[in-house]
Enzyme design. Structure first.
Site, PDB file in Angstrom:
ATOM      1  N   CYS A  75      41.216  39.905  35.044  1.00 38.30           N
ATOM      2  CA  CYS A  75      40.932  40.482  36.357  1.00 38.30           C
ATOM      3  C   CYS A  75      40.021  41.704  36.252  1.00 38.30           C
ATOM      4  O   CYS A  75      40.372  42.693  35.616  1.00 38.30           O
ATOM      5  CB  CYS A  75      42.200  40.861  37.085  1.00 38.30           C
ATOM      6  SG  CYS A  75      41.806  41.420  38.753  1.00 38.30           S
ATOM      7  N   LEU A 120      44.300  42.394  43.118  1.00 41.49           N
ATOM      8  CA  LEU A 120      45.592  41.756  42.875  1.00 41.49           C
ATOM      9  C   LEU A 120      46.691  42.137  43.840  1.00 41.49           C
ATOM     10  O   LEU A 120      47.836  42.331  43.435  1.00 41.49           O
ATOM     11  CB  LEU A 120      46.049  42.038  41.429  1.00 41.49           C
ATOM     12  CG  LEU A 120      45.247  41.366  40.339  1.00 41.49           C
ATOM     13  CD1 LEU A 120      45.898  41.589  38.989  1.00 41.49           C
ATOM     14  CD2 LEU A 120      45.088  39.870  40.588  1.00 41.49           C
ATOM     15  N   ASN A 133      34.345  40.730  45.611  1.00 48.19           N
ATOM     16  CA  ASN A 133      35.648  41.145  46.144  1.00 48.19           C
ATOM     17  C   ASN A 133      36.302  42.156  45.232  1.00 48.19           C
ATOM     18  O   ASN A 133      36.136  42.126  44.018  1.00 48.19           O
ATOM     19  CB  ASN A 133      36.555  39.914  46.351  1.00 48.19           C
ATOM     20  CG  ASN A 133      37.429  39.630  45.136  1.00 48.19           C
ATOM     21  OD1 ASN A 133      38.491  40.230  44.955  1.00 48.19           O
ATOM     22  ND2 ASN A 133      36.945  38.729  44.279  1.00 48.19           N
ATOM     23  N   SER A 134      37.040  43.064  45.863  1.00 42.29           N
ATOM     24  CA  SER A 134      37.817  44.029  45.079  1.00 42.29           C
ATOM     25  C   SER A 134      39.240  44.062  45.624  1.00 42.29           C
ATOM     26  O   SER A 134      39.797  45.123  45.878  1.00 42.29           O
ATOM     27  CB  SER A 134      37.184  45.420  45.159  1.00 42.29           C
ATOM     28  OG  SER A 134      37.200  45.870  46.498  1.00 42.29           O
ATOM     29  N   GLY A 145      30.905  32.774  43.335  1.00 48.66           N
ATOM     30  CA  GLY A 145      30.085  31.939  44.220  1.00 48.66           C
ATOM     31  C   GLY A 145      28.881  31.328  43.520  1.00 48.66           C
ATOM     32  O   GLY A 145      28.710  31.481  42.297  1.00 48.66           O
ATOM     33  N   GLY A 180      37.016  28.348  43.865  1.00 54.91           N
ATOM     34  CA  GLY A 180      37.439  29.669  44.335  1.00 54.91           C
ATOM     35  C   GLY A 180      36.844  29.978  45.695  1.00 54.91           C
ATOM     36  O   GLY A 180      37.266  29.427  46.719  1.00 54.91           O
ATOM     37  N   ASN A 189      36.679  33.742  35.161  1.00 57.88           N
ATOM     38  CA  ASN A 189      36.914  34.599  36.326  1.00 57.88           C
ATOM     39  C   ASN A 189      35.556  35.125  36.816  1.00 57.88           C
ATOM     40  O   ASN A 189      34.506  34.630  36.406  1.00 57.88           O
ATOM     41  CB  ASN A 189      37.868  35.741  35.946  1.00 57.88           C
ATOM     42  CG  ASN A 189      38.663  36.235  37.160  1.00 57.88           C
ATOM     43  OD1 ASN A 189      38.103  36.518  38.222  1.00 57.88           O
ATOM     44  ND2 ASN A 189      39.967  36.347  37.007  1.00 57.88           N
TER      45      ASN A 189
END
Ligand code: FMN
Length: 297
Positions: free
Chosen positions: A128, A72, A68-69, A212, A260, A187
């Protein structure tokens, strides 16, 4: 055997050790039959200003994980005011996650969050992968200055969430020395995905954070090493899609876990994990604390 699921990460007391990780659950999430049965929810990371996030497409799925991008995307620290009523009603512990572009921004955000008086703890997002300005986290001197300043301001439990692409043991040790309640490990990993048919990239931002099942062994390596070398409480986060995965993290030394991307695939997963852990402990006739760190003692 009454409180056998109870856990404590520093001074953060949890009715059970299952939490939802930052970024996968909205500020006004309606899935209350699940959220109210968890130890805690960590909300999406908030920044000082509202943030639009990265160009689309922002997500690509694999059988073994997702990239994912999002970058934020959030309404900013003032923008979550309208959601506080909803957040307050949640029965589990409520953790705010925050990230600034520089030290002063971190300070301003967390001061505002504390004024809202709805959060039971704070997760400092040091990790992040989708924010280019975050590169200064990799400077240990700047990082220490930030960690000291934030710890002074925050009276409630304070957790640091680390990137797996930094010196996790060193930063965890710094957090321990500076009186942090715990560390969330970890993260996402930075990745890219190629669209060979269209001769391009699958994400608009090219880079994304990979999460994942495929990252579980990589993150577990960090949990193992930190548990062995640093006496700080650990929240394990990476690739959990079943109760078995959660138990593995406890055996390695995590006192709690965060879910997550698994929550996207199955919104019931967090409670299924709680129930699995309950059954596992009952069958073994032990409480959670008795299995934490069995493989790292
Ligand atoms: C769509 C998405 C958005 C995320 N947003 C955040 C975020 O805002 N702040 C944060 O600290 N982590 C964020 N994460 C990372 C997760 O909290 C978690 O650390 C990571 O996905 C690894 O756990 P998993 O393998 O269970 O997904 C995000 C993850 C995903 C998939």
């Amino acid at each position: 055997m009454k409180n056998f699921l109870f856990s404590k990460v520093g001074n953060l007391e949890l009715a059970n050790p299952v939490m939802i990780a930052s970024g996968v659950c909205g500020f006004a999430e309606e899935n209350l039959s699940v959220l109210n049965r968890l130890g805690a929810v960590v909300f999406k990371t908030v920044t000082l200003q509202p943030t639009k996030g990265n160009p689309t497409p922002r997500v690509t799925d694999f059988s073994y994980g997702m990239l994912n991008s999002i970058g934020l995307e959030n309404p900013g620290v003032d923008g979550i005011k309208s959601k506080l009523g909803h957040i307050k009603k949640l029965k589990c512990k409520k953790i705010a996650s925050f990230l600034g572009n520089n030290e002063q921004e971190f300070v301003t955000i967390v001061e505002k969050l504390q004024e809202y008086k709805v959060f039971d703890g704070y997760e400092l997002n040091l990790s992040c992968p989708n924010v280019a300005k975050g590169e200064w986290f990799y400077d240990i001197y700047k990082l220490k200055k930030l960690l000291v300043r934030i710890r002074k301001i925050v009276s409630k439990p304070l957790i640091a969430k680390l990137s797996p692409e930094t010196d996790v043991v060193k930063i965890s040790s710094l957090c321990k020395t500076l009186g942090y309640d715990g560390v969330t490990l970890t993260n996402t990993y930075t990745g890219i995905a190629v669209d060979y048919k269209n001769l391009t990239f699958k994400l608009g931002n090219i880079y994304g954070g990979f999460s994942g099942p495929a990252i579980k062994p990589l993150v577990q390596r960090w949990v193992y090493e930190v548990a062995k070398k640093v006496k700080i409480d650990i929240i394990g986060c990476g690739g959990i899609i079943s109760g078995e995965d959660a138990i593995e993290y406890f055996l390695l030394g995590a006192k709690a876990v965060q879910i997550g991307s698994g929550y996207f695939r199955n919104p019931q997963l967090p409670v299924e994990c709680v129930e699995f852990i309950r059954k596992y402990l009952q069958e073994k006739k032990v409480n959670l604390q008795q299995i934490v760190g069995l493989l790292t003692k």
